[in-house]
Design an enzyme around this catalytic site. Structure first.
Site, short mmCIF file in Angstrom:
data_model
loop_
_atom_site.label_atom_id
_atom_site.label_comp_id
_atom_site.label_asym_id
_atom_site.label_seq_id
_atom_site.Cartn_x
_atom_site.Cartn_y
_atom_site.Cartn_z
N ARG A 75 10.04 4.63 1.06
CA ARG A 75 9.31 3.92 2.12
C ARG A 75 9.16 2.46 1.71
NH1 ARG A 75 3.12 3.39 2.92
NH2 ARG A 75 3.15 2.23 4.88
N ASN A 297 -2.57 7.47 3.95
CA ASN A 297 -2.67 6.88 2.61
C ASN A 297 -4.01 7.30 2.04
OD1 ASN A 297 -0.30 5.64 3.23
ND2 ASN A 297 -1.10 3.55 3.23
O1 IFM Z 1 -1.04 -1.86 -2.73
C1 IFM Z 1 -1.70 -1.26 -1.67
C2 IFM Z 1 -0.77 -1.06 -0.50
O2 IFM Z 1 -0.16 -2.24 -0.10
C3 IFM Z 1 -1.53 -0.50 0.67
N1 IFM Z 1 -2.28 0.67 0.31
C4 IFM Z 1 -3.08 0.62 -0.89
C5 IFM Z 1 -2.27 0.08 -2.05
C6 IFM Z 1 -3.15 0.00 -3.31
O3 IFM Z 1 -4.21 -0.87 -3.07
#
Ligand code: IFM
Length: 455
Positions: A75, A297
């Site tokens: 990704r 996430n």
């Molecule tokens: O690095 C970031 C990413 O760009 C987006 N989600 C969280 C990660 C860690 O902070």
């Protein structure tokens, strides 16, 4: 293990500004992150993403490392100002060529590309015209989506419109710790709405240009819990959960914005022009465009403690504040059960057709030892425990289809600069040498032996 299905995808993730470098090469325009990082005082270590991991020049080597690990999928995101340096209009073919080469290299190595269209690097020229708080940026995003998906849509079959719109709106427009660094609640609400609207407006464009592809959006979701049974802590929980989770999930799944939060925001006078004045006819329908998957996430949970309880009544709560021993270097609590909880809740409440963990990982600064080996045992334990939590969710019926470790390699961690290392590959930022950490070898072994019944 998670992996009885032969179609489950194991991957790793990155984003353009965090790894590419080449910030002003081959016709690329300036992004809001270029501008923000170049502004003194914004980034903890004073560094920028000008060079980062130099992936723009080293992508072939990086794809070879992905192949060595045995990734099924990768990704990555596309830098909008590489494609449309002016935000709209003239297309920069050299920018498109780069992503075409990357996609071809991935496919040649049997790795499926999952492309995120927006991971926060808005063209600065669009910011100068109002950025995400301006409704015109929605149209610009659809135009950009059209250009990219026409070019890559024959080969890329998985598209993510946005990464973490909460961060782009709240951290960027309200808290001011991300680009563009604004601090204005009204703008943040408008920005969040326009990010969601642009997602929905882009979905049919992607489907038309990339036949047979699957489309989704990625949210950063945080399972929250009240610190005690008190009314005050419960209300803190309600607000937190509403603000970070429901404000985005509800409209994406056809429920409009959560009424309790709308009331809160009205009370705080966050609504420019009156209650939800930025929502126009048909916006809710556009935002709720049916998608193929939701990307989640997951990094941590939030224990919600009310500020309204007077100090003298502030007794120890039912859930104590987690100590440093369960925190990663960025001070986030390690709580694998939270991944189970959020996946299960999203499935039970919103019923997305399919889910991916589009990011999960940990920041630990383990460095190469005298033999040049990076023994990041804590990251291995972290991944193993989170994979197990995902497995439990699947056993309860959650249609999880893949898992992307954050991150493929150490990179520029936004306002933290290069002080945090999330990678399973060590990067020496001086020499650009890459070293597979123990976690990368462990993951390679896991994919080869345990996953997908490949052995
Ligand atoms: O690095 C970031 C990413 O760009 C987006 N989600 C969280 C990660 C860690 O902070």
């Amino acid at each position: 293990m998670v992996t009885s299905s032969k179609t489950f995808l194991w991957g790793a993730a990155t984003s353009s500004y965090q790894i590419e470098g080449a910030w002003n090469e081959d016709g690329k325009g300036e992004s809001i992150w270029d501008r923000y990082a170049h502004t003194p005082g914004r980034i903890k270590d004073g560094k920028t993403g000008d060079v980062a991991c130099d992936h723009y020049h080293r992508y072939q080597n990086d794809v070879a490392l992905m192949k060595q690990i045995g990734l099924d999928a990768y990704r990555f995101s596309i830098a909008w100002p590489r494609i449309l340096p002016e935000g709209r209009g003239a297309v920069n073919q050299r920018g498109l060529d780069f992503y075409n080469r990357l996609v071809d290299a991935l496919l040649a190595n049997g790795i499926q590309p999952f492309v995120t269209l927006y991971h926060w690097d808005l063209p600065q020229v669009l910011q100068d015209k109002g950025g995400w708080p301006a409704r015109a940026t929605v149209e610009a995003f659809v135009e950009y989506t059209d250009v990219v998906t026409r070019s890559l849509g024959d080969r890329v079959k998985n598209w993510i419109t946005h990464n973490e719109p909460w961060c782009a709106s709240v951290l960027g427009q309200l808290v001011g710790v991300h680009a563009p660094g604004a601090q204005d609640a009204e703008s943040a609400l408008c920005a969040a709405h326009h990010l969601l609207l642009s997602h929905g407006a882009a979905v049919p464009v992607i489907r038309a240009n990339s036949l047979g592809s699957e489309v989704g959006i990625t949210l950063n979701l945080i399972p929250a819990v009240p610190a005690s049974g008190s009314t005050a802590d419960y209300d803190a929980y309600r607000q937190y959960d509403g603000h970070i989770n429901r404000w985005f999930l509800d409209p994406l799944y056809g429920r409009d914005y959560p009424p309790d939060l709308v009331r809160d925001y009205m009370r705080k006078a966050y609504m420019p022009g009156g209650e939800l004045a930025f929502v126009k006819a048909d916006d809710y329908r556009t935002i709720a465009a049916p998608c193929d998957f939701l990307g989640v996430n997951y990094y941590m949970r939030e224990i919600c403690r009310s500020q309204d309880i007077p100090e003298e009544e502030n007794q120890p709560r039912d859930i104590p504040v987690p100590g440093p021993e369960v925190r990663t270097d960025i001070n986030w609590e390690v709580h694998p059960d939270g991944l189970f909880e959020i996946l299960y809740r999203v499935h039970a409440t919103y019923r997305p057709r399919k889910l991916y963990v589009t990011e999960n990982g940990s920041s630990y600064g383990d460095a190469p030892d005298a033999e040049g080996r990076v023994r990041d045992e804590r990251r291995i334990a972290y991944l193993r425990d989170h994979f197990a939590a995902a497995q439990r969710a699947m056993e309860q019926g959650v249609p999880l289809a893949g898992y992307f470790v954050w991150s493929l390699m150490d990179n520029f961690e936004w306002g933290e600069g290069f002080t945090q290392r999330f990678g399973i590959i060590w990067v020496d930022y001086e020499t650009q040498e890459r070293i597979l950490k123990d976690s990368a070898h462990w993951y390679a072994d896991f994919i080869r032996t345990t996953a997908n019944g490949r052995e």
